[in-house]
Design an enzyme around this catalytic site. Structure first.
Site, mmCIF file in Angstrom:
data_model
loop_
_atom_site.group_PDB
_atom_site.id
_atom_site.type_symbol
_atom_site.label_atom_id
_atom_site.label_comp_id
_atom_site.label_asym_id
_atom_site.label_seq_id
_atom_site.Cartn_x
_atom_site.Cartn_y
_atom_site.Cartn_z
ATOM 1 N N LYS A 45 0.796 -1.224 0.000
ATOM 2 C CA LYS A 45 0.000 0.000 0.000
ATOM 3 C C LYS A 45 0.835 1.284 0.000
ATOM 4 O O LYS A 45 0.365 2.353 0.406
ATOM 5 C CB LYS A 45 -1.017 0.046 1.176
ATOM 6 N N GLY A 47 2.365 2.389 -2.848
ATOM 7 C CA GLY A 47 2.482 2.915 -4.209
ATOM 8 C C GLY A 47 3.152 1.933 -5.166
ATOM 9 O O GLY A 47 3.701 2.333 -6.199
ATOM 10 N N HIS A 100 7.327 -7.409 -1.998
ATOM 11 C CA HIS A 100 7.054 -6.777 -0.703
ATOM 12 C C HIS A 100 7.951 -7.389 0.374
ATOM 13 O O HIS A 100 7.751 -7.125 1.565
ATOM 14 C CB HIS A 100 5.603 -7.033 -0.271
ATOM 15 N N SER A 130 -4.934 3.049 3.890
ATOM 16 C CA SER A 130 -5.107 2.377 2.600
ATOM 17 C C SER A 130 -5.272 0.872 2.818
ATOM 18 O O SER A 130 -6.152 0.225 2.245
ATOM 19 C CB SER A 130 -3.880 2.668 1.722
ATOM 20 N N MET A 224 -4.746 6.211 -14.553
ATOM 21 C CA MET A 224 -4.677 4.834 -14.039
ATOM 22 C C MET A 224 -6.040 4.378 -13.510
ATOM 23 O O MET A 224 -6.418 3.226 -13.668
ATOM 24 C CB MET A 224 -3.612 4.729 -12.939
ATOM 25 N N LYS A 250 -8.273 6.662 -3.148
ATOM 26 C CA LYS A 250 -8.211 8.133 -3.117
ATOM 27 C C LYS A 250 -6.919 8.660 -3.716
ATOM 28 O O LYS A 250 -6.889 9.726 -4.299
ATOM 29 C CB LYS A 250 -8.294 8.616 -1.671
HETATM 30 P P1 A3P Z 1 -5.117 4.774 -1.384
HETATM 31 O O1 A3P Z 1 -5.749 3.522 -0.873
HETATM 32 O O2 A3P Z 1 -4.684 5.713 -0.284
HETATM 33 O O3 A3P Z 1 -5.966 5.467 -2.403
HETATM 34 P P2 A3P Z 1 -0.093 -0.338 -3.642
HETATM 35 O O4 A3P Z 1 0.002 -0.270 -5.112
HETATM 36 O O5 A3P Z 1 1.229 -0.435 -2.942
HETATM 37 O O6 A3P Z 1 -1.068 -1.374 -3.196
HETATM 38 O O7 A3P Z 1 -0.655 1.083 -3.144
HETATM 39 C C1 A3P Z 1 -2.017 1.435 -3.381
HETATM 40 C C2 A3P Z 1 -2.191 2.910 -3.094
HETATM 41 O O8 A3P Z 1 -1.538 3.659 -4.126
HETATM 42 C C3 A3P Z 1 -3.663 3.307 -3.097
HETATM 43 O O9 A3P Z 1 -3.773 4.372 -2.147
HETATM 44 C C4 A3P Z 1 -3.826 3.813 -4.539
HETATM 45 O O10 A3P Z 1 -4.920 4.677 -4.715
HETATM 46 C C5 A3P Z 1 -2.494 4.557 -4.687
HETATM 47 N N1 A3P Z 1 -2.147 4.817 -6.092
HETATM 48 C C6 A3P Z 1 -2.074 3.957 -7.123
HETATM 49 N N2 A3P Z 1 -1.786 4.597 -8.265
HETATM 50 C C7 A3P Z 1 -1.667 5.910 -7.946
HETATM 51 C C8 A3P Z 1 -1.401 7.098 -8.701
HETATM 52 N N3 A3P Z 1 -1.201 7.074 -10.018
HETATM 53 N N4 A3P Z 1 -1.373 8.280 -8.035
HETATM 54 C C9 A3P Z 1 -1.576 8.337 -6.704
HETATM 55 N N5 A3P Z 1 -1.844 7.250 -5.939
HETATM 56 C C10 A3P Z 1 -1.892 6.057 -6.557
#
Ligand code: A3P
Length: 287
Positions: A45, A47, A100, A130, A224, A250
């Site tokens: 979570k 990014g 991870h 998240s 995305m 979000k």
């Molecule tokens: P939120 O749940 O706060 O919205 P991971 O890929 O490690 O699982 O992380 C997921 C998080 O990254 C989610 O956060 C997702 O919305 C955010 N995310 C994915 N793509 C993104 C982007 N292009 N810009 C900003 N946040 C992004």
């Protein structure tokens, strides 16, 4: 259908049916790292998928064909999972491989390679929030009973892949290594273009301005979120219950939000204070 049970490997919780003792031992002791491999390492979570999209677009010099055709988790599979082993073998070179894993469980063969690692970290408050929302939707997570219980698990390192604090601390041992590059989710939020340029430099990739524009545009939250190959809607609902929440939720960042809020409110309030009898201390208290 994936299981919701966890098992503990070397003191760290993993998900039954997603990981196994065998897949984790293979990932650590046998996985052959290649010199041109690029690892995308994160605590969940933080990014991960955002970085997958950025790295793929850089790899294809801004061309969006792969981004629009292949699900994001197939373009950069998690090599420590049960299915990861075969998925990684099918990748085009240079391979972009997600993980991870905590530092001490990472592929041993990395040490003798010229492969590169990009480590993205995100502030733990947003990671936790998240993760909390995602845990309701993703079937591999045990559904949280309460926010408090989820918080206790997070703080005690009982979440999947263990403690956020240990993860970051472990990986930061590599920060002086020239094959290691770390960046934060917050930096990506504030200056995506600048970050893309830094990542290109680290990877030794020279891209034309137009290609950089495409990377920035197509890895934006909006693009995305609207891209079925990036927003996880291709995942069957018995794995990800789409009615309980979307993957691209979000995409905001606590610090950035505060900054924005401050910017929005400060000017009108200062003007108000200067033009009326509102005392300055009242204005300060509002913050
Ligand atoms: P939120 O749940 O706060 O919205 P991971 O890929 O490690 O699982 O992380 C997921 C998080 O990254 C989610 O956060 C997702 O919305 C955010 N995310 C994915 N793509 C993104 C982007 N292009 N810009 C900003 N946040 C992004």
């Amino acid at each position: 259908m994936m299981g919701k049970e966890n098992f503990v490997h070397k003191g760290t919780p993993f998900a039954v049916n997603v990981h196994s003792e065998e897949s984790l031992n293979y990932a650590e002791n046998e996985f052959p790292v290649l010199d041109d491999d690029i690892f995308n390492v994160t605590y969940p979570k933080s990014g991960t998928n955002w970085m997958i999209e950025i790295l793929n677009l850089i790899k294809y010099k801004g061309d969006t064909t792969m981004s629009n055709r292949v699900p994001i988790y197939e373009r950069s599979p998690w090599y420590e999972t049960i299915f990861g082993k075969e998925q990684v073998k099918a990748l085009n070179h240079p391979r972009i491989i997600s993980s991870h894993l905590p530092y001490h469980m990472f592929a041993k063969s990395f040490s003798k390679s010229k492969a590169k690692i990009i480590y993205t970290m995100r502030n733990p408050k947003d990671v936790f929030v998240s993760n909390y929302h995602f845990a309701h939707a993703l079937q591999i997570f045990k559904e949280p009973k309460s926010l408090q219980e989820h918080m206790d698990n997070f703080l005690q390192g009982n979440s999947l892949y263990g403690s956020w604090f240990d993860h970051v601390k472990g990986w930061m041992q590599m920060k002086e290594d020239r094959r290691f590059f770390y960046i934060t989710y917050e930096e990506l939020q504030q200056d995506l273009r600048g970050c893309v340029l830094r990542i290109c430099k680290f990877l030794g990739q020279e891209l034309e301005d137009e290609a950089i524009d495409s990377v920035v545009k197509n890895s934006s939250f909006k693009v995305m979120k609207d891209n079925k190959m990036a927003n996880w809607t291709t995942i069957p609902s018995d794995v990800l219950d789409h009615s309980k929440g979307s993957f691209m939720r979000k995409g905001t960042c606590l610090l950035y939000l505060h900054q924005k809020r401050l910017m929005c409110w400060s000017m009108p309030l200062f003007v108000l204070a200067l033009t009326t009898a509102v005392p300055f201390s009242v204005v300060i208290c509002v913050f």
